[in-house]
Design a protein around this motif. Structure first.
Motif, PDB file in Angstrom:
ATOM      1  N   ALA A 163     -83.297 -21.150  10.980  1.00  0.00           N
ATOM      2  CA  ALA A 163     -84.606 -20.549  11.246  1.00  0.00           C
ATOM      3  C   ALA A 163     -84.598 -19.731  12.530  1.00  0.00           C
ATOM      4  CB  ALA A 163     -85.667 -21.642  11.349  1.00  0.00           C
ATOM      5  N   LYS A 164     -85.468 -18.731  12.547  1.00  0.00           N
ATOM      6  CA  LYS A 164     -85.783 -17.997  13.770  1.00  0.00           C
ATOM      7  C   LYS A 164     -87.043 -18.649  14.318  1.00  0.00           C
ATOM      8  CE  LYS A 164     -83.518 -13.767  12.513  1.00  0.00           C
ATOM      9  NZ  LYS A 164     -83.640 -12.368  12.154  1.00  0.00           N
ATOM     10  N   PHE A 165     -86.942 -19.200  15.526  1.00  0.00           N
ATOM     11  CA  PHE A 165     -87.938 -20.087  16.099  1.00  0.00           C
ATOM     12  C   PHE A 165     -88.477 -19.477  17.390  1.00  0.00           C
ATOM     13  CE2 PHE A 165     -89.286 -23.758  18.587  1.00  0.00           C
ATOM     14  CZ  PHE A 165     -89.709 -24.703  17.672  1.00  0.00           C
ATOM     15  N   VAL A 166     -89.793 -19.609  17.609  1.00  0.00           N
ATOM     16  CA  VAL A 166     -90.402 -19.164  18.867  1.00  0.00           C
ATOM     17  C   VAL A 166     -91.024 -20.376  19.545  1.00  0.00           C
ATOM     18  CG1 VAL A 166     -92.153 -17.725  19.974  1.00  0.00           C
ATOM     19  CG2 VAL A 166     -90.952 -16.882  17.971  1.00  0.00           C
ATOM     20  N   ALA A 190     -81.376 -24.294  14.339  1.00  0.00           N
ATOM     21  CA  ALA A 190     -82.040 -22.988  14.330  1.00  0.00           C
ATOM     22  C   ALA A 190     -81.005 -21.905  14.647  1.00  0.00           C
ATOM     23  CB  ALA A 190     -83.168 -22.950  15.361  1.00  0.00           C
ATOM     24  N   SER A 191     -81.128 -20.758  14.002  1.00  0.00           N
ATOM     25  CA  SER A 191     -80.157 -19.676  14.245  1.00  0.00           C
ATOM     26  C   SER A 191     -80.452 -18.936  15.538  1.00  0.00           C
ATOM     27  CB  SER A 191     -80.141 -18.692  13.072  1.00  0.00           C
ATOM     28  OG  SER A 191     -81.393 -18.041  12.965  1.00  0.00           O
ATOM     29  N   ALA A 192     -81.723 -18.900  15.931  1.00  0.00           N
ATOM     30  CA  ALA A 192     -82.117 -18.202  17.157  1.00  0.00           C
ATOM     31  C   ALA A 192     -83.456 -18.753  17.637  1.00  0.00           C
ATOM     32  CB  ALA A 192     -82.238 -16.703  16.907  1.00  0.00           C
ATOM     33  N   VAL A 193     -83.603 -18.801  18.967  1.00  0.00           N
ATOM     34  CA  VAL A 193     -84.866 -19.258  19.550  1.00  0.00           C
ATOM     35  C   VAL A 193     -85.279 -18.279  20.640  1.00  0.00           C
ATOM     36  CG1 VAL A 193     -86.057 -21.065  20.855  1.00  0.00           C
ATOM     37  CG2 VAL A 193     -84.449 -21.700  19.058  1.00  0.00           C
ATOM     38  N   SER A 194     -86.541 -17.876  20.588  1.00  0.00           N
ATOM     39  CA  SER A 194     -87.148 -17.089  21.665  1.00  0.00           C
ATOM     40  C   SER A 194     -87.983 -18.038  22.502  1.00  0.00           C
ATOM     41  CB  SER A 194     -88.028 -15.972  21.099  1.00  0.00           C
ATOM     42  OG  SER A 194     -87.236 -15.034  20.413  1.00  0.00           O
ATOM     43  N   PHE A 195     -87.644 -18.130  23.788  1.00  0.00           N
ATOM     44  CA  PHE A 195     -88.374 -18.968  24.740  1.00  0.00           C
ATOM     45  C   PHE A 195     -89.310 -18.051  25.520  1.00  0.00           C
ATOM     46  CE2 PHE A 195     -84.412 -21.124  23.953  1.00  0.00           C
ATOM     47  CZ  PHE A 195     -84.696 -22.479  24.004  1.00  0.00           C
ATOM     48  N   VAL A 196     -90.610 -18.287  25.429  1.00  0.00           N
ATOM     49  CA  VAL A 196     -91.584 -17.459  26.136  1.00  0.00           C
ATOM     50  C   VAL A 196     -92.187 -18.321  27.237  1.00  0.00           C
ATOM     51  CG1 VAL A 196     -93.662 -16.060  25.935  1.00  0.00           C
ATOM     52  CG2 VAL A 196     -92.057 -16.195  24.007  1.00  0.00           C
ATOM     53  N   GLU A 197     -91.963 -17.919  28.480  1.00  0.00           N
ATOM     54  CA  GLU A 197     -92.439 -18.693  29.625  1.00  0.00           C
ATOM     55  C   GLU A 197     -92.897 -17.745  30.723  1.00  0.00           C
ATOM     56  OE1 GLU A 197     -93.817 -21.064  32.206  1.00  0.00           O
ATOM     57  OE2 GLU A 197     -93.188 -21.926  30.292  1.00  0.00           O
ATOM     58  N   ALA A 198     -94.146 -17.893  31.139  1.00  0.00           N
ATOM     59  CA  ALA A 198     -94.722 -17.013  32.159  1.00  0.00           C
ATOM     60  C   ALA A 198     -94.206 -17.317  33.564  1.00  0.00           C
ATOM     61  CB  ALA A 198     -96.250 -17.115  32.135  1.00  0.00           C
ATOM     62  N   ASP A 199     -93.854 -18.573  33.835  1.00  0.00           N
ATOM     63  CA  ASP A 199     -93.381 -18.939  35.165  1.00  0.00           C
ATOM     64  C   ASP A 199     -91.911 -18.536  35.306  1.00  0.00           C
ATOM     65  OD1 ASP A 199     -94.153 -21.088  37.571  1.00  0.00           O
ATOM     66  OD2 ASP A 199     -92.002 -20.946  37.128  1.00  0.00           O
ATOM     67  N   CYS A 253     -75.578 -25.724  27.914  1.00  0.00           N
ATOM     68  CA  CYS A 253     -75.479 -26.287  26.558  1.00  0.00           C
ATOM     69  C   CYS A 253     -74.621 -25.428  25.630  1.00  0.00           C
ATOM     70  CB  CYS A 253     -76.867 -26.420  25.938  1.00  0.00           C
ATOM     71  SG  CYS A 253     -77.943 -27.594  26.746  1.00  0.00           S
ATOM     72  N   GLY A 254     -74.298 -24.222  26.056  1.00  0.00           N
ATOM     73  CA  GLY A 254     -73.520 -23.315  25.215  1.00  0.00           C
ATOM     74  C   GLY A 254     -74.344 -22.563  24.185  1.00  0.00           C
ATOM     75  N   TYR A 255     -75.649 -22.440  24.426  1.00  0.00           N
ATOM     76  CA  TYR A 255     -76.538 -21.787  23.462  1.00  0.00           C
ATOM     77  C   TYR A 255     -77.101 -20.439  23.936  1.00  0.00           C
ATOM     78  CZ  TYR A 255     -76.749 -25.770  20.249  1.00  0.00           C
ATOM     79  OH  TYR A 255     -76.448 -26.736  19.341  1.00  0.00           O
ATOM     80  N   SER A 256     -76.570 -19.877  24.984  1.00  0.00           N
ATOM     81  CA  SER A 256     -77.097 -18.610  25.509  1.00  0.00           C
ATOM     82  C   SER A 256     -77.111 -17.501  24.464  1.00  0.00           C
ATOM     83  CB  SER A 256     -76.281 -18.146  26.720  1.00  0.00           C
ATOM     84  OG  SER A 256     -76.461 -19.043  27.781  1.00  0.00           O
ATOM     85  N   SER A 257     -76.083 -17.451  23.617  1.00  0.00           N
ATOM     86  CA  SER A 257     -75.985 -16.365  22.634  1.00  0.00           C
ATOM     87  C   SER A 257     -77.026 -16.475  21.524  1.00  0.00           C
ATOM     88  CB  SER A 257     -74.584 -16.329  22.021  1.00  0.00           C
ATOM     89  OG  SER A 257     -74.352 -17.512  21.286  1.00  0.00           O
ATOM     90  N   LYS A 258     -77.623 -17.658  21.345  1.00  0.00           N
ATOM     91  CA  LYS A 258     -78.630 -17.858  20.297  1.00  0.00           C
ATOM     92  C   LYS A 258     -80.046 -17.830  20.842  1.00  0.00           C
ATOM     93  CE  LYS A 258     -75.926 -20.588  17.071  1.00  0.00           C
ATOM     94  NZ  LYS A 258     -75.992 -21.756  16.194  1.00  0.00           N
ATOM     95  N   ALA A 259     -80.175 -17.523  22.138  1.00  0.00           N
ATOM     96  CA  ALA A 259     -81.488 -17.610  22.774  1.00  0.00           C
ATOM     97  C   ALA A 259     -81.894 -16.289  23.401  1.00  0.00           C
ATOM     98  CB  ALA A 259     -81.468 -18.698  23.839  1.00  0.00           C
ATOM     99  N   ASP A 260     -83.199 -16.080  23.389  1.00  0.00           N
ATOM    100  CA  ASP A 260     -83.804 -14.940  24.059  1.00  0.00           C
ATOM    101  C   ASP A 260     -84.879 -15.515  24.976  1.00  0.00           C
ATOM    102  OD1 ASP A 260     -84.508 -12.339  24.717  1.00  0.00           O
ATOM    103  OD2 ASP A 260     -85.771 -12.058  22.945  1.00  0.00           O
ATOM    104  N   ILE A 261     -84.737 -15.256  26.282  1.00  0.00           N
ATOM    105  CA  ILE A 261     -85.708 -15.791  27.233  1.00  0.00           C
ATOM    106  C   ILE A 261     -86.631 -14.667  27.654  1.00  0.00           C
ATOM    107  CG2 ILE A 261     -86.015 -16.820  29.505  1.00  0.00           C
ATOM    108  CD1 ILE A 261     -82.965 -17.858  28.471  1.00  0.00           C
ATOM    109  N   ILE A 262     -87.912 -14.847  27.389  1.00  0.00           N
ATOM    110  CA  ILE A 262     -88.920 -13.848  27.723  1.00  0.00           C
ATOM    111  C   ILE A 262     -89.729 -14.376  28.894  1.00  0.00           C
ATOM    112  CG2 ILE A 262     -90.946 -12.580  26.909  1.00  0.00           C
ATOM    113  CD1 ILE A 262     -88.499 -13.901  24.407  1.00  0.00           C
ATOM    114  N   LYS A 263     -89.594 -13.705  30.025  1.00  0.00           N
ATOM    115  CA  LYS A 263     -90.334 -14.095  31.230  1.00  0.00           C
ATOM    116  C   LYS A 263     -91.637 -13.320  31.224  1.00  0.00           C
ATOM    117  CE  LYS A 263     -85.974 -14.768  33.550  1.00  0.00           C
ATOM    118  NZ  LYS A 263     -84.917 -14.084  34.248  1.00  0.00           N
ATOM    119  N   GLY A 264     -92.663 -13.915  30.644  1.00  0.00           N
ATOM    120  CA  GLY A 264     -93.946 -13.239  30.557  1.00  0.00           C
ATOM    121  C   GLY A 264     -94.959 -14.055  29.784  1.00  0.00           C
TER     122      GLY A 264
END
Length: 191
Positions: free
Chosen positions: A50-53, A71-80, A94-105
């Motif tokens: 799954a693509k997870f947010v 999950a195949s990919a996770v977008s982490f949305v965090e304002a702080d 954890c070795g998961y950087s390639s499957k993650a997108d971190i959104i600072k906002g």
């Protein structure tokens, strides 16, 4: 706090570091292990590929658990900003950087951008601060946009005293699960 299942089962997530790293120290209220486990029991096998947010990611525990469970990919949305940097560090460890997108906002900015870019997700988990109007603001934004795949789900974590509407735009509430003071409300697109 520990990851409860999957490749990282038993791995500790440093909640205290996330708490002290943040600008608004008392604002972080992580999803408890019991509720987090319940989220993934509700999702079941839908998490695989799954693509997870993870909106309002906080410690990142829910999104990291999603990756651990397949999950195949996770977008982490965090304002702080500091919490987002800590999530980024944990993902690298954890070795998961390639499957993650971190959104600072902010969640609203992410939703607007994702809809504009035509991004689609299978599962959206949102757990905004309980005593704000974020759910009432963000759920209509999610229902107005075309962010969710047709068979996708939205899971909102909120106070059990707060009843969410049966319908929001093109979403319909499928079920609500109560865990003490916490409620998980599941939405799907109308068919």
């Amino acid at each position: 706090m520990r990851i409860s299942a999957g490749n990282l089962k038993g791995r500790k997530i440093n909640f205290r570091e996330a708490q002290t790293a943040a600008a608004k120290q008392d604002a972080l209220r992580p999803t408890s292990s019991k509720v987090r486990e319940s989220v993934f029991n509700i999702i079941g096998s839908l998490i695989v590929d799954a693509k997870f947010v993870d909106l309002y990611a906080g410690t990142g525990a829910v999104g990291i658990e999603a990756l651990s469970r397949g999950a195949s990919a996770v977008s982490f949305v965090e304002a702080d900003r500091k919490r987002a940097e800590l999530i980024e560090k944990m993902l690298k460890d954890c070795g998961y950087s390639s499957k993650a997108d971190i959104i600072k906002g902010e969640a609203s900015a992410f939703i607007a951008r994702a809809v504009k870019e035509g991004l689609k997700f299978d599962i959206v988990f949102l757990d905004p601060p309980y005593h704000t109007g974020e759910l009432e603001r963000i759920l209509p934004m999610l229902s107005d946009g075309d962010l969710l795949n047709d068979k996708g789900i939205i899971i909102a974590e909120h106070l059990s005293k707060k009843k969410l509407p049966d319908e929001i735009g093109n979403f319909v509430q499928k079920k609500a699960y109560k865990y003490g003071d916490t409620m998980l409300t599941l939405y799907r697109k109308k068919q």
